[in-house]
Design a protein around this motif. Structure first.
Motif, PDB file in Angstrom:
ATOM      1  N   HIS A  36     -29.518 -10.321 -41.304  1.00 50.14           N
ATOM      2  CA  HIS A  36     -29.508  -8.882 -41.537  1.00 50.14           C
ATOM      3  C   HIS A  36     -29.667  -8.530 -43.009  1.00 50.14           C
ATOM      4  O   HIS A  36     -29.366  -7.403 -43.416  1.00 50.14           O
ATOM      5  CB  HIS A  36     -28.227  -8.268 -40.963  1.00 50.14           C
ATOM      6  N   GLY A  37     -30.111  -9.487 -43.789  1.00 53.75           N
ATOM      7  CA  GLY A  37     -30.427  -9.221 -45.183  1.00 53.75           C
ATOM      8  C   GLY A  37     -29.344  -9.653 -46.159  1.00 53.75           C
ATOM      9  O   GLY A  37     -28.235 -10.041 -45.774  1.00 53.75           O
ATOM     10  N   ILE A  38     -29.693  -9.587 -47.437  1.00 53.76           N
ATOM     11  CA  ILE A  38     -28.810 -10.020 -48.516  1.00 53.76           C
ATOM     12  C   ILE A  38     -28.712  -8.911 -49.551  1.00 53.76           C
ATOM     13  O   ILE A  38     -29.726  -8.336 -49.968  1.00 53.76           O
ATOM     14  CB  ILE A  38     -29.347 -11.305 -49.186  1.00 53.76           C
ATOM     15  N   LEU A  39     -27.489  -8.606 -49.972  1.00 47.33           N
ATOM     16  CA  LEU A  39     -27.262  -7.649 -51.044  1.00 47.33           C
ATOM     17  C   LEU A  39     -26.820  -8.407 -52.291  1.00 47.33           C
ATOM     18  O   LEU A  39     -25.911  -9.233 -52.236  1.00 47.33           O
ATOM     19  CB  LEU A  39     -26.189  -6.636 -50.649  1.00 47.33           C
ATOM     20  N   ILE A  40     -27.469  -8.135 -53.426  1.00 46.90           N
ATOM     21  CA  ILE A  40     -27.190  -8.860 -54.674  1.00 46.90           C
ATOM     22  C   ILE A  40     -26.797  -7.871 -55.763  1.00 46.90           C
ATOM     23  O   ILE A  40     -27.415  -6.820 -55.933  1.00 46.90           O
ATOM     24  CB  ILE A  40     -28.423  -9.676 -55.118  1.00 46.90           C
ATOM     25  N   TYR A  41     -25.731  -8.236 -56.504  1.00 50.57           N
ATOM     26  CA  TYR A  41     -25.286  -7.418 -57.629  1.00 50.57           C
ATOM     27  C   TYR A  41     -24.997  -8.337 -58.810  1.00 50.57           C
ATOM     28  O   TYR A  41     -24.404  -9.406 -58.647  1.00 50.57           O
ATOM     29  CB  TYR A  41     -24.020  -6.634 -57.265  1.00 50.57           C
ATOM     30  N   HIS A  42     -25.398  -7.913 -60.006  1.00 45.60           N
ATOM     31  CA  HIS A  42     -25.227  -8.726 -61.217  1.00 45.60           C
ATOM     32  C   HIS A  42     -24.601  -7.873 -62.312  1.00 45.60           C
ATOM     33  O   HIS A  42     -25.110  -6.795 -62.636  1.00 45.60           O
ATOM     34  CB  HIS A  42     -26.595  -9.259 -61.670  1.00 45.60           C
ATOM     35  N   LYS A  43     -23.465  -8.358 -62.836  1.00 43.99           N
ATOM     36  CA  LYS A  43     -22.848  -7.696 -63.981  1.00 43.99           C
ATOM     37  C   LYS A  43     -22.423  -8.741 -64.991  1.00 43.99           C
ATOM     38  O   LYS A  43     -21.543  -9.559 -64.724  1.00 43.99           O
ATOM     39  CB  LYS A  43     -21.632  -6.877 -63.553  1.00 43.99           C
ATOM     40  N   ASP A  44     -23.069  -8.725 -66.156  1.00 39.25           N
ATOM     41  CA  ASP A  44     -22.779  -9.690 -67.226  1.00 39.25           C
ATOM     42  C   ASP A  44     -22.836 -11.121 -66.697  1.00 39.25           C
ATOM     43  O   ASP A  44     -23.881 -11.564 -66.285  1.00 39.25           O
ATOM     44  CB  ASP A  44     -21.416  -9.380 -67.863  1.00 39.25           C
ATOM     45  N   GLU A  45     -21.696 -11.826 -66.659  1.00 38.12           N
ATOM     46  CA  GLU A  45     -21.684 -13.227 -66.246  1.00 38.12           C
ATOM     47  C   GLU A  45     -21.315 -13.413 -64.769  1.00 38.12           C
ATOM     48  O   GLU A  45     -21.107 -14.537 -64.324  1.00 38.12           O
ATOM     49  CB  GLU A  45     -20.683 -14.018 -67.105  1.00 38.12           C
ATOM     50  N   ILE A  46     -21.234 -12.320 -64.018  1.00 38.78           N
ATOM     51  CA  ILE A  46     -20.801 -12.405 -62.619  1.00 38.78           C
ATOM     52  C   ILE A  46     -21.946 -12.024 -61.687  1.00 38.78           C
ATOM     53  O   ILE A  46     -22.600 -10.994 -61.874  1.00 38.78           O
ATOM     54  CB  ILE A  46     -19.590 -11.481 -62.352  1.00 38.78           C
ATOM     55  N   PHE A  47     -22.189 -12.881 -60.688  1.00 36.68           N
ATOM     56  CA  PHE A  47     -23.215 -12.618 -59.679  1.00 36.68           C
ATOM     57  C   PHE A  47     -22.527 -12.488 -58.316  1.00 36.68           C
ATOM     58  O   PHE A  47     -21.773 -13.370 -57.909  1.00 36.68           O
ATOM     59  CB  PHE A  47     -24.231 -13.756 -59.621  1.00 36.68           C
ATOM     60  N   LEU A  48     -22.809 -11.387 -57.611  1.00 35.37           N
ATOM     61  CA  LEU A  48     -22.285 -11.180 -56.268  1.00 35.37           C
ATOM     62  C   LEU A  48     -23.432 -11.237 -55.272  1.00 35.37           C
ATOM     63  O   LEU A  48     -24.519 -10.694 -55.522  1.00 35.37           O
ATOM     64  CB  LEU A  48     -21.598  -9.810 -56.159  1.00 35.37           C
ATOM     65  N   LYS A  49     -23.183 -11.893 -54.156  1.00 36.49           N
ATOM     66  CA  LYS A  49     -24.196 -11.981 -53.110  1.00 36.49           C
ATOM     67  C   LYS A  49     -23.524 -11.786 -51.754  1.00 36.49           C
ATOM     68  O   LYS A  49     -22.706 -12.607 -51.347  1.00 36.49           O
ATOM     69  CB  LYS A  49     -24.905 -13.345 -53.173  1.00 36.49           C
ATOM     70  N   LEU A  50     -23.851 -10.685 -51.077  1.00 33.18           N
ATOM     71  CA  LEU A  50     -23.302 -10.405 -49.756  1.00 33.18           C
ATOM     72  C   LEU A  50     -24.339 -10.785 -48.712  1.00 33.18           C
ATOM     73  O   LEU A  50     -25.381 -10.132 -48.582  1.00 33.18           O
ATOM     74  CB  LEU A  50     -22.923  -8.925 -49.628  1.00 33.18           C
ATOM     75  N   MET A  51     -24.053 -11.860 -47.995  1.00 31.93           N
ATOM     76  CA  MET A  51     -24.960 -12.378 -46.962  1.00 31.93           C
ATOM     77  C   MET A  51     -24.556 -11.760 -45.620  1.00 31.93           C
ATOM     78  O   MET A  51     -23.519 -12.093 -45.060  1.00 31.93           O
ATOM     79  CB  MET A  51     -24.857 -13.897 -46.905  1.00 31.93           C
TER      80      MET A  51
END
Length: 358
Positions: A36-51
């Motif tokens: 159902h897709g992937i949501l990606i967020y990037h802030k400075d040194e942190i990467f978020l990935k909602l699978m």
């Protein structure tokens, strides 16, 4: 030695937990579970990935460097980072991203270690570093394969399992000075930096955590405590208790990381021994072993270095010959030039002493 990146996993996160999707990048996915897709967020040194495994829910992967978000540019290796701190730091750094400002603190009992990376840099003269890198390709680590595909660009991989991408443990050795040059750092032309890096994925991390008693029986455990006992100013780093600590505290502790690097650099690769040329190694064996034994050991050296293709003795005997040469203080593989032994204990203390003085 340093704590590098780690990845935490938080399962079953509601998409509605995100305050607003603006700023998140959406990617289509062909994954059989996360379709159902992937949501990606990037802030400075942190990467978020909602699978996303459904339109409403997914598994959240948090990729970051814990030391960096806690200490900034200070490499405080003599301090362990604890689970509660990480949750507070993530909430601080990501405030406003989720509907709940204490999102990670609220979900801390559901967070799991998914992947961890640790490394140590070895700085030696350029000629020796190049010889060490060439030498490493000759090493055979039991139950691991070697990947030399990227050796030309300065990286060697050892991995378990069927392939590099799916392996639960990867031992990576690469020329750090070459990487730094591409980033326009000034590196003295006479200096070479070799980085030894371990990538440990969830299955391996869980195995070590559940078998913490085995870690306490290893030689590296005693070596670590001997170092800490000698140096009062870093004694606090030995206080981690494998038996009572949670998985995060155990697996992110300086003790655990030292043990894993010691296991690979010293015990599996034997890089704490003198690596010398063929002639010097043969001469050393001849001068320091009885005549009845030296021929057998010399034949062993020729065999493991590829000069002879067969040696008609048992695996147990081959292992015994290997240990006899190591006991002489030399590596059983030879090099084109002599390379001084890597004393991980000394390197480790220098890193700790430097960071505690910073």
């Amino acid at each position: 030695m340093a704590k590098d990146k780690m990845v935490l996993l938080l399962k079953d996160v509601w998409v509605n937990d995100i305050r607003e999707l603006r700023g998140w990048k959406y990617l289509k996915s062909s994954h059989r579970i996360y379709k159902h897709g992937i949501l990606i967020y990037h802030k400075d040194e942190i990467f978020l990935k909602l699978m996303k495994y459904s339109p409403q829910k997914g598994d959240l992967y948090i990729d970051f460097n814990p030391a960096k978000i806690k200490y900034g540019e200070i490499d405080s290796l003599n301090m362990d980072i604890f689970y509660g701190e990480i949750c507070m730091l993530l909430d601080r750094e990501l405030r406003g991203i989720f509907r709940c400002d204490t999102f990670f603190e609220t979900n801390k009992n559901k967070l799991n270690m998914f992947k961890g990376e640790i490394y140590i840099d070895i700085t030696i003269n350029k000629e020796e570093s190049e010889a060490l890198f060439r030498f490493i390709r000759k090493i055979d680590i039991p139950r691991m394969k070697i990947n030399l595909k990227y050796m030309g660009s300065g990286t060697i991989y050892f991995y378990g399992g069927n392939n590099l991408s799916s392996s639960n443990i990867v031992f990576k050795i690469y020329k750090k000075h070459e990487e730094l040059k591409t980033k326009r750092y000034h590196i003295n032309s006479s200096v070479g930096i070799i980085r030894f890096e371990l990538v440990l994925k969830r299955r391996k991390l869980l195995y070590d955590y559940k078998n913490a008693e085995r870690l306490k029986r290893k030689k590296s455990y005693q070596v670590f405590h001997d170092i800490a006992e000698e140096h009062e100013d870093i004694k606090n780093i030995a206080n981690i208790d494998y038996e009572t600590s949670g998985d995060f505290e155990t697996l992110s502790s300086t003790l655990y990381q030292f043990q894993k690097l010691y296991e690979f650099i010293v015990q599996k690769c034997n890089l704490n021994k003198i690596i010398t040329t063929r002639d010097i190694l043969i001469d050393t064996i001849i001068s320091r072993t009885p005549p009845t034994l030296c021929k057998k050991l010399c034949n062993y050296v020729k065999y493991v270095n590829g000069e002879n293709t067969t040696m008609n003795v048992s695996k147990k005997t081959l292992s015994r010959y290997k240990e006899m040469i190591l006991d002489l203080g030399y590596h059983y593989l030879y090099s084109d030039i002599e390379i001084q032994p890597l004393h991980l204990e000394e390197l480790f203390f220098k890193h700790l002493y430097y960071s505690s003085a910073a």
